[in-house]
Design a protein around this motif. Structure first.
Motif, PDB file in Angstrom:
ATOM      1  N   PRO A  50       0.821  -1.214   0.000  1.00  0.00           N
ATOM      2  CA  PRO A  50       0.000   0.000   0.000  1.00  0.00           C
ATOM      3  C   PRO A  50       0.856   1.265   0.000  1.00  0.00           C
ATOM      4  CG  PRO A  50      -0.869  -1.570   1.572  1.00  0.00           C
ATOM      5  CD  PRO A  50       0.428  -2.139   1.088  1.00  0.00           C
ATOM      6  N   GLY A  51       0.548   2.156  -0.934  1.00  0.00           N
ATOM      7  CA  GLY A  51       1.261   3.420  -1.006  1.00  0.00           C
ATOM      8  C   GLY A  51       2.632   3.344  -1.626  1.00  0.00           C
ATOM      9  N   LYS A  52       3.000   2.175  -2.124  1.00  0.00           N
ATOM     10  CA  LYS A  52       4.334   2.017  -2.713  1.00  0.00           C
ATOM     11  C   LYS A  52       4.217   1.559  -4.163  1.00  0.00           C
ATOM     12  CE  LYS A  52       6.659   1.040   1.656  1.00  0.00           C
ATOM     13  NZ  LYS A  52       7.602   0.145   2.372  1.00  0.00           N
ATOM     14  N   GLU A  53       5.296   1.712  -4.887  1.00  0.00           N
ATOM     15  CA  GLU A  53       5.295   1.314  -6.289  1.00  0.00           C
ATOM     16  C   GLU A  53       5.486  -0.197  -6.416  1.00  0.00           C
ATOM     17  OE1 GLU A  53       8.564   3.378  -8.084  1.00  0.00           O
ATOM     18  OE2 GLU A  53      10.054   2.042  -7.233  1.00  0.00           O
ATOM     19  N   ARG A  54       5.065  -0.707  -7.545  1.00  0.00           N
ATOM     20  CA  ARG A  54       5.220  -2.132  -7.816  1.00  0.00           C
ATOM     21  C   ARG A  54       6.701  -2.443  -8.032  1.00  0.00           C
ATOM     22  NH1 ARG A  54       1.303  -4.778 -12.221  1.00  0.00           N
ATOM     23  NH2 ARG A  54      -0.130  -3.728 -10.779  1.00  0.00           N
ATOM     24  N   LYS A  55       7.153  -3.518  -7.426  1.00  0.00           N
ATOM     25  CA  LYS A  55       8.566  -3.890  -7.524  1.00  0.00           C
ATOM     26  C   LYS A  55       8.718  -5.338  -7.982  1.00  0.00           C
ATOM     27  CE  LYS A  55      10.363  -0.653  -4.097  1.00  0.00           C
ATOM     28  NZ  LYS A  55      11.177  -0.486  -2.864  1.00  0.00           N
ATOM     29  N   THR A  56       9.795  -5.579  -8.668  1.00  0.00           N
ATOM     30  CA  THR A  56      10.108  -6.927  -9.121  1.00  0.00           C
ATOM     31  C   THR A  56      10.609  -7.757  -7.944  1.00  0.00           C
ATOM     32  OG1 THR A  56      10.732  -6.012 -11.261  1.00  0.00           O
ATOM     33  CG2 THR A  56      11.389  -8.288 -10.793  1.00  0.00           C
ATOM     34  N   VAL A  57      10.011  -8.916  -7.767  1.00  0.00           N
ATOM     35  CA  VAL A  57      10.431  -9.830  -6.706  1.00  0.00           C
ATOM     36  C   VAL A  57      11.382 -10.891  -7.263  1.00  0.00           C
ATOM     37  CG1 VAL A  57       9.653 -11.568  -5.045  1.00  0.00           C
ATOM     38  CG2 VAL A  57       8.302  -9.477  -5.417  1.00  0.00           C
ATOM     39  N   SER A  58      10.953 -11.494  -8.350  1.00  0.00           N
ATOM     40  CA  SER A  58      11.745 -12.564  -8.949  1.00  0.00           C
ATOM     41  C   SER A  58      11.286 -12.758 -10.379  1.00  0.00           C
ATOM     42  CB  SER A  58      11.567 -13.868  -8.166  1.00  0.00           C
ATOM     43  OG  SER A  58      12.295 -14.923  -8.758  1.00  0.00           O
ATOM     44  N   CYS A  59      12.177 -13.241 -11.210  1.00  0.00           N
ATOM     45  CA  CYS A  59      11.806 -13.561 -12.577  1.00  0.00           C
ATOM     46  C   CYS A  59      12.754 -14.611 -13.134  1.00  0.00           C
ATOM     47  CB  CYS A  59      11.776 -12.324 -13.469  1.00  0.00           C
ATOM     48  SG  CYS A  59      13.320 -11.409 -13.522  1.00  0.00           S
ATOM     49  N   VAL A  60      12.290 -15.250 -14.193  1.00  0.00           N
ATOM     50  CA  VAL A  60      13.101 -16.267 -14.860  1.00  0.00           C
ATOM     51  C   VAL A  60      13.137 -15.936 -16.342  1.00  0.00           C
ATOM     52  CG1 VAL A  60      11.096 -17.826 -14.977  1.00  0.00           C
ATOM     53  CG2 VAL A  60      13.402 -18.749 -15.294  1.00  0.00           C
ATOM     54  N   TYR A  61      14.340 -15.947 -16.896  1.00  0.00           N
ATOM     55  CA  TYR A  61      14.540 -15.629 -18.297  1.00  0.00           C
ATOM     56  C   TYR A  61      14.142 -16.821 -19.163  1.00  0.00           C
ATOM     57  CZ  TYR A  61      17.369 -11.585 -16.957  1.00  0.00           C
ATOM     58  OH  TYR A  61      17.807 -10.400 -16.438  1.00  0.00           O
ATOM     59  N   SER A  62      13.404 -16.549 -20.224  1.00  0.00           N
ATOM     60  CA  SER A  62      12.998 -17.627 -21.117  1.00  0.00           C
ATOM     61  C   SER A  62      14.154 -18.122 -21.956  1.00  0.00           C
ATOM     62  CB  SER A  62      11.855 -17.168 -22.035  1.00  0.00           C
ATOM     63  OG  SER A  62      12.260 -16.049 -22.796  1.00  0.00           O
ATOM     64  N   THR A  63      15.159 -17.297 -22.191  1.00  0.00           N
ATOM     65  CA  THR A  63      16.249 -17.659 -23.089  1.00  0.00           C
ATOM     66  C   THR A  63      17.106 -18.782 -22.512  1.00  0.00           C
ATOM     67  OG1 THR A  63      17.507 -15.851 -22.118  1.00  0.00           O
ATOM     68  CG2 THR A  63      16.367 -15.425 -24.195  1.00  0.00           C
ATOM     69  N   ASP A  64      17.450 -18.666 -21.235  1.00  0.00           N
ATOM     70  CA  ASP A  64      18.343 -19.663 -20.669  1.00  0.00           C
ATOM     71  C   ASP A  64      17.878 -20.221 -19.328  1.00  0.00           C
ATOM     72  OD1 ASP A  64      20.862 -17.271 -19.489  1.00  0.00           O
ATOM     73  OD2 ASP A  64      18.746 -17.537 -19.018  1.00  0.00           O
ATOM     74  N   GLY A  65      16.738 -19.756 -18.860  1.00  0.00           N
ATOM     75  CA  GLY A  65      16.216 -20.267 -17.601  1.00  0.00           C
ATOM     76  C   GLY A  65      16.881 -19.694 -16.373  1.00  0.00           C
ATOM     77  N   SER A  66      17.735 -18.723 -16.550  1.00  0.00           N
ATOM     78  CA  SER A  66      18.375 -18.116 -15.382  1.00  0.00           C
ATOM     79  C   SER A  66      17.369 -17.284 -14.601  1.00  0.00           C
ATOM     80  CB  SER A  66      19.564 -17.266 -15.808  1.00  0.00           C
ATOM     81  OG  SER A  66      19.153 -16.244 -16.680  1.00  0.00           O
ATOM     82  N   THR A  67      17.655 -17.082 -13.345  1.00  0.00           N
ATOM     83  CA  THR A  67      16.691 -16.424 -12.463  1.00  0.00           C
ATOM     84  C   THR A  67      17.270 -15.158 -11.856  1.00  0.00           C
ATOM     85  OG1 THR A  67      17.414 -17.852 -10.647  1.00  0.00           O
ATOM     86  CG2 THR A  67      15.477 -18.556 -11.897  1.00  0.00           C
ATOM     87  N   TYR A  68      16.366 -14.300 -11.437  1.00  0.00           N
ATOM     88  CA  TYR A  68      16.716 -13.069 -10.738  1.00  0.00           C
ATOM     89  C   TYR A  68      15.893 -13.002  -9.470  1.00  0.00           C
ATOM     90  CZ  TYR A  68      16.159  -8.230  -9.342  1.00  0.00           C
ATOM     91  OH  TYR A  68      16.081  -7.078  -8.599  1.00  0.00           O
ATOM     92  N   TYR A  69      16.509 -12.534  -8.405  1.00  0.00           N
ATOM     93  CA  TYR A  69      15.795 -12.294  -7.156  1.00  0.00           C
ATOM     94  C   TYR A  69      16.173 -10.924  -6.614  1.00  0.00           C
ATOM     95  CZ  TYR A  69      14.836 -17.303  -7.156  1.00  0.00           C
ATOM     96  OH  TYR A  69      14.406 -18.558  -7.507  1.00  0.00           O
ATOM     97  N   ALA A  70      15.192 -10.205  -6.140  1.00  0.00           N
ATOM     98  CA  ALA A  70      15.475  -8.960  -5.440  1.00  0.00           C
ATOM     99  C   ALA A  70      16.281  -9.271  -4.186  1.00  0.00           C
ATOM    100  CB  ALA A  70      14.167  -8.261  -5.074  1.00  0.00           C
ATOM    101  N   GLU A  71      17.144  -8.347  -3.809  1.00  0.00           N
ATOM    102  CA  GLU A  71      17.999  -8.570  -2.635  1.00  0.00           C
ATOM    103  C   GLU A  71      17.168  -8.875  -1.390  1.00  0.00           C
ATOM    104  OE1 GLU A  71      21.571  -8.828  -4.247  1.00  0.00           O
ATOM    105  OE2 GLU A  71      21.251  -8.849  -2.069  1.00  0.00           O
ATOM    106  N   SER A  72      16.023  -8.257  -1.308  1.00  0.00           N
ATOM    107  CA  SER A  72      15.202  -8.404  -0.108  1.00  0.00           C
ATOM    108  C   SER A  72      14.615  -9.803   0.058  1.00  0.00           C
ATOM    109  CB  SER A  72      14.067  -7.377  -0.128  1.00  0.00           C
ATOM    110  OG  SER A  72      13.271  -7.551  -1.283  1.00  0.00           O
ATOM    111  N   VAL A  73      14.600 -10.592  -1.015  1.00  0.00           N
ATOM    112  CA  VAL A  73      14.007 -11.934  -0.923  1.00  0.00           C
ATOM    113  C   VAL A  73      15.016 -13.032  -1.227  1.00  0.00           C
ATOM    114  CG1 VAL A  73      11.781 -10.982  -1.627  1.00  0.00           C
ATOM    115  CG2 VAL A  73      13.236 -12.097  -3.336  1.00  0.00           C
ATOM    116  N   LYS A  74      16.206 -12.663  -1.604  1.00  0.00           N
ATOM    117  CA  LYS A  74      17.217 -13.646  -1.981  1.00  0.00           C
ATOM    118  C   LYS A  74      17.483 -14.602  -0.819  1.00  0.00           C
ATOM    119  CE  LYS A  74      20.091 -11.929  -4.866  1.00  0.00           C
ATOM    120  NZ  LYS A  74      21.234 -11.184  -5.486  1.00  0.00           N
TER     121      LYS A  74
END
Length: 121
Positions: A41-65
């Protein structure tokens, strides 16, 4: 018609776990980048995690790593977000999305309706 349906939200105590699901229809998730985002609430949308379709590699925000894990079951055309050691600051509406990029929300074309996750202290 492309549809993404999130489920698995709810209220959990701090330190607990929860698994979110994102069931896709109208496209195959393994052909896209898949992301999980959250908006408190009251904050902008942020990326938590994602997976690249090209190679299956993943990303995690520092706060959830180390606490969250993104995965997919192609046979079910479903993407998951396993959330462990939840903290009150993880409270937000969580969205899944598919698109051409990974980290940048602007690169996502299709979005789910969101599911509320509330972590009580």
């Amino acid at each position: 018609e492309v549809q993404l349906a999130e489920s698995g939200g709810g209220t959990v105590q701090a330190g607990g776990s929860q698994r979110l699901s994102c069931a896709a229809s109208g496209l195959l998730v393994d052909a896209y980048a898949i992301g999980w985002f959250r908006q408190a609430p009251g904050k902008e949308r942020k990326t938590v995690s994602c997976v690249y379709s090209t190679d299956g590699s993943t990303y995690y925000a520092e706060s959830v790593k180390g606490r969250f894990t993104i995965s997919s079951v192609n046979a079910k055309n479903t993407v998951y977000l396993q959330m462990n050691s939840l903290k009150p600051e993880d409270t937000a509406i969580y969205y899944c999305a598919v698109g051409s990029g990974c980290i940048d929300p602007d690169e996502y074309e299709y979005w789910g309706q969101g599911t509320q996750v509330t972590v009580s202290s």
